[in-house]
Design an enzyme around this catalytic site. Structure first.
Site, PDB file in Angstrom:
ATOM      1  CD  GLU A  69      -2.648  -1.193   2.561  1.00 18.43           C
ATOM      2  OE1 GLU A  69      -3.060  -0.138   3.071  1.00 18.43           O
ATOM      3  OE2 GLU A  69      -2.781  -2.300   3.107  1.00 18.43           O
ATOM      4  CD  GLU A  96      -4.966  -4.860   4.226  1.00 14.88           C
ATOM      5  OE1 GLU A  96      -3.962  -4.139   4.247  1.00 14.88           O
ATOM      6  OE2 GLU A  96      -5.336  -5.489   3.203  1.00 14.88           O
TER       7      GLU A  96
END
Length: 330
Positions: free
Chosen positions: A258, A278
């Site tokens: 990310e 996630e």
């Protein structure tokens, strides 16, 4: 549960409606009335029909090497793959629908605004039951002691190399490491000599992402949101512009891709692989992935990475635009 169990559009606007709608890509049109469900469009024949991409959150086809925004899945495992996606959405319905909403909302926002939206949603999910159940069940190990220098900096001429420096912990992004990386990037931005900055990881991999033992330990979720926004490593790396490069190898998981996806240039070793895990925790990315990864590969493929939780290798990452080049083996 089969794919057919997800095709009843009438249930989507009712309380307790399904979190995902699996539809034929060629014929589906988003209804005027808003729906909460994520929409997965299917192309079983591999015909790549013309579609309004805005109607969908994901588009899956049997066509090989399909262009963006499609995700290619082999014919033999197509039904299994789609059913697994639907199961994932049903297992974590709030995280699945919020992820789709955030990706939609932030597509055209400036990066800083997109990061703020993501962080607000992430804080909301940290306070939710889906994440609480994951944390109780997973019981992460105690925190590993951080190294003296979680991020090292080496300057040679007009080049600055920053290294994530906790290989024993696979460079898991602890709060200590995040703060050290943000400070190093902020210093590079303030440096009047404007050095070129390369970010890399020590040891066997770039980073396995957030340190699991620290997930859910914030006592003030509003304050945690503020800290994430103000100390965003993704935003700082993006601000470097053409001066910023990341070199990726091994596992690049969660925040390990990310943040890196915000760099102007992204180069990976042949053994690099990428994953956004996630959703299985009842969360969405919290280090910028809904903005940085989506800007690199598009929101439809980003949602596939989130909902499937599957790894992609360096070759796919290069084809999709997550990385710009693959290094030769040494």
């Amino acid at each position: 549960m089969t794919i057919a169990d997800h095709l009843d559009a009438d249930r989507l606007s009712a309380p307790g409606g399904v979190p995902v709608l699996v539809v034929d890509a060629a014929t589906w049109r988003r209804p005027v009335a808003p729906i909460q469900a994520a929409v997965i469009g299917l192309d079983r024949d591999g015909a790549l029909p013309p579609v309004g991409a805005d109607d969908f959150d994901m588009l899956v086809t049997t066509a090989e090497n399909a262009p963006r925004p499609w995700v290619s899945v082999g014919r033999q495992r197509f039904d299994t793959a789609v059913t697994q996606l639907a199961h994932a959405a049903h297992a974590k319905p709030l995280a699945a629908t919020i992820a789709a909403q955030v990706l939609r909302l932030t597509t055209n926002l400036p990066l800083a605004d997109a990061l703020a939206v993501e962080s607000l949603a992430y804080s909301a999910l940290l306070g939710g039951e889906e994440f609480r159940r994951w944390r109780v069940r997973s019981a992460p190990d105690a925190r590993a002691l951080p190294p003296v220098e979680p991020v090292t900096a080496a300057r040679q001429g007009d080049r600055l190399t920053l290294t994530l420096n906790h290989p024993a912990n696979r460079n898991a992004m602890t709060v200590t490491m995040r703060d050290a990386l943000y400070e190093a990037l902020a210093n590079a931005l303030d440096d009047p000599t404007r050095p070129a900055v390369t970010l890399q990881g020590a040891g066997r991999c770039f980073s396995t992402g957030g340190a699991l033992a620290e997930f859910g330990t914030a006592t003030d979720l509003a304050e945690a949101h503020t800290v994430r926004v103000l100390h965003s490593c993704a935003r700082a790396l993006d601000a470097l512009g053409e001066r910023g490069t990341v070199r990726l190898h091994g596992a690049c998981v969660g925040s390990g891709i990310e943040v890196a996806a915000a760099a102007h240039r992204r180069v990976a070793a042949q053994d690099a692989w990428f994953q956004l895990p996630e959703l299985a925790m009842g969360l969405i990315p919290g280090a910028g992935g809904t903005a940085t990864v989506a800007r690199a590969i598009g929101r439809h493929r980003s949602y596939w990475m989130l909902l499937s939780g599957k790894r992609i290798d360096a070759r796919i990452a290069r084809e999709w635009g997550l990385i710009h080049a693959i290094e030769d083996a040494t």
